[in-house]
Design an enzyme around this catalytic site. Structure first.
Site, short mmCIF file in Angstrom:
data_model
loop_
_atom_site.label_atom_id
_atom_site.label_comp_id
_atom_site.label_asym_id
_atom_site.label_seq_id
_atom_site.Cartn_x
_atom_site.Cartn_y
_atom_site.Cartn_z
CD GLU A 133 -27.53 -33.07 44.67
OE1 GLU A 133 -26.95 -34.09 45.11
OE2 GLU A 133 -27.12 -32.42 43.71
CB CYS A 146 -27.52 -37.89 52.23
SG CYS A 146 -26.71 -36.32 51.87
#
Length: 466
Positions: free
Chosen positions: A210, A244
């Site tokens: 991720e 993010c």
């Protein structure tokens, strides 16, 4: 001998005995994690405030609540998830039992980041425990207060035969990655993600990565500037921009930029007051090193809003940059701070081309009143997630998978997707030892009639659900 050697041996022994596999054991572990979250809420809030200056509300809504939701969802659905899954059968297997069995990988390593050090560390843990794995948890050393709470308290709530926490910085992490794991789940930067994948390749260990990236936000000319500014500012400056999936830069026409700038100024003042540094709702940069990097980015383009900073407080004001060049650092690296560049384009087509010639982002945002514009952006681009006229609200929806594509990552999780990620899907066919007469047609020599019969029996259109 590494400090974690004994713990890994203990966990591998548990894997070999299958102790963590029964549904009731998994349920007990999830309930322990649930108690940890409920009984240590204040300690976790205090740790997040120390590390990132997060308010109690921000800690609850973006960290603790999402973790509790994941645990509750897993407990509610665990019995259904772990059942064998029947599949369609061709005629050749009509008298056999065919199904998919979801088995744990075994010993998994979860490496968490510092920006959401509870959410992005414990949500994967929910899936790993639900799937029946033994887990080595490696929290980020950068968010030190949260790391300390996780290391000292979480092991008290989980069975030590199937769970341990490993501490350390880059050197210790590198040594840990030399160990053989059955699965690795990493959240962090693409640079470190490549290192994790390289280490995993030595053992042919599957990975979920991720990662981050630069998330575009296209604003069409038909938007209401204040509505758009409110939503962009909320999600850009949430957690001081250290998210993010935050919108990393805005693409819009020059005309829209001139309408958007005063609207962004009004939104920032409304959210954080005339002096954002004293606002309890604006976070701080996690470390001096990250602060210095962000100060360098403030020199790109022209500051249209904000730009103030205080190294003693690791404070950077909500900032909007204009006239940035594509070659400047602020447009080359993930910002991960309260800085929003605006890049002017000639229209939707130019914006789409701008997005397409860059790495595929983790998230992509488009603002427009026209659904056709939204669908054109959606159809002509690729990203881990897509949202129109809002921010990263998809993170609250456990029935949506979360994950990247290309440079922004691989794999997916949240809800059942987390369970699936940490489960090996084993194909199973159970045939009878009897009825040998029916199988004679399969054995050589195969004549024309047998060949025709076998071909007809294995054709997929003949498949039926078991």
């Amino acid at each position: 001998m590494a400090p974690w050697t004994a713990a890994l041996e203990r966990l591998r022994e548990t894997v070999s005995t299958g102790r963590a596999v029964p549904a009731e054991f998994r349920r007990t572990q999830l309930q322990g994690l649930e108690r940890f979250l409920n009984e240590n809420r204040q300690l976790l809030q205090e740790a997040l405030a120390e590390d990132l200056h997060k308010s109690d509300f921000e800690s609850d809504i973006s960290e603790l609540l999402l973790c509790r939701n994941e645990v509750a969802f897993a407990l509610r659905n665990l019995n259904t998830w772990i059942k064998d899954e029947p599949v369609a059968k061709n005629l050749l297997l009509q008298l056999s039992s065919t199904f998919i069995r979801k088995e744990p990988y075994g010993l998994v390593l979860i490496m968490g980041p510092w920006n959401y050090p509870i959410n992005l560390t414990l949500v994967p843990l929910v899936g790993a425990l639900a799937a029946g794995n033994c887990v080595v948890l490696k929290p980020s050393e950068i968010s030190r207060s949260v790391e300390r709470v996780l290391a000292q308290l979480l092991p008290r709530y989980l069975d030590p035969s199937c769970f341990t926490v490993v501490l350390g910085g880059p050197q210790e992490t590198g040594r840990l990655l030399e160990e053989k794991f059955d699965y690795i789940f990493f959240t962090g930067s693409p640079r470190v993600g490549r290192m994790v994948m390289s280490a995993a390749a030595k053992h042919l260990t599957p990975v979920t990565l991720e990662l981050g990236g630069k998330n575009p936000c296209y604003v069409h000319d038909d938007c209401d500037p204040q509505t758009t500014a409110n939503r962009v500012a909320l999600f850009r400056f949430f957690n001081a921009g250290q998210t993010c999936v935050a919108p990393d830069y805005v693409l819009c026409s020059r005309e829209m930029r001139e309408r958007l700038l005063p609207a962004l100024q009004r939104a920032i003042t409304r959210f954080f007051g005339a002096d954002p540094q004293v606002s309890p709702d604006l976070g701080r940069i996690v470390s001096d090193r990250h602060f210095q990097r962000l100060q360098g980015l403030l020199r790109c383009g022209q500051v249209a809003i904000g730009g103030q900073s205080d190294p003693r407080d690791r404070y950077i004001a909500p900032t909007v940059l204009v006239d940035v060049q594509e070659t400047e650092p602020v447009m080359q690296e993930e910002i991960f701070g309260p800085i929003l560049p605006i890049v002017t384009v000639g229209g939707m087509g130019e914006a789409v081309e701008f997005i397409r010639r860059r790495e595929k982002p983790l998230a992509l945002y488009a603002f427009s009143r026209d659904s056709q514009v939204i669908h054109k952006v959606l159809d002509r681009t690729s990203s881990g997630s897509f949202t129109s006229n809002d921010g990263f609200v998809f993170l609250s929806q456990m029935t949506l998978p979360f994950g990247g594509i290309g440079n922004s990552g691989m794999g997916r999780y949240h809800g059942k997707f987390s369970f699936d990620t940490f489960s090996h899907f084993r194909s199973c066919v159970l045939s009878s030892h009897h009825l040998e007469q029916l199988n004679q047609v399969r054995y050589p020599p195969v004549g024309p009639w047998s060949r025709k019969l076998i071909t007809w029996a294995v054709e997929f259109p003949n498949c039926t659900i078991q």
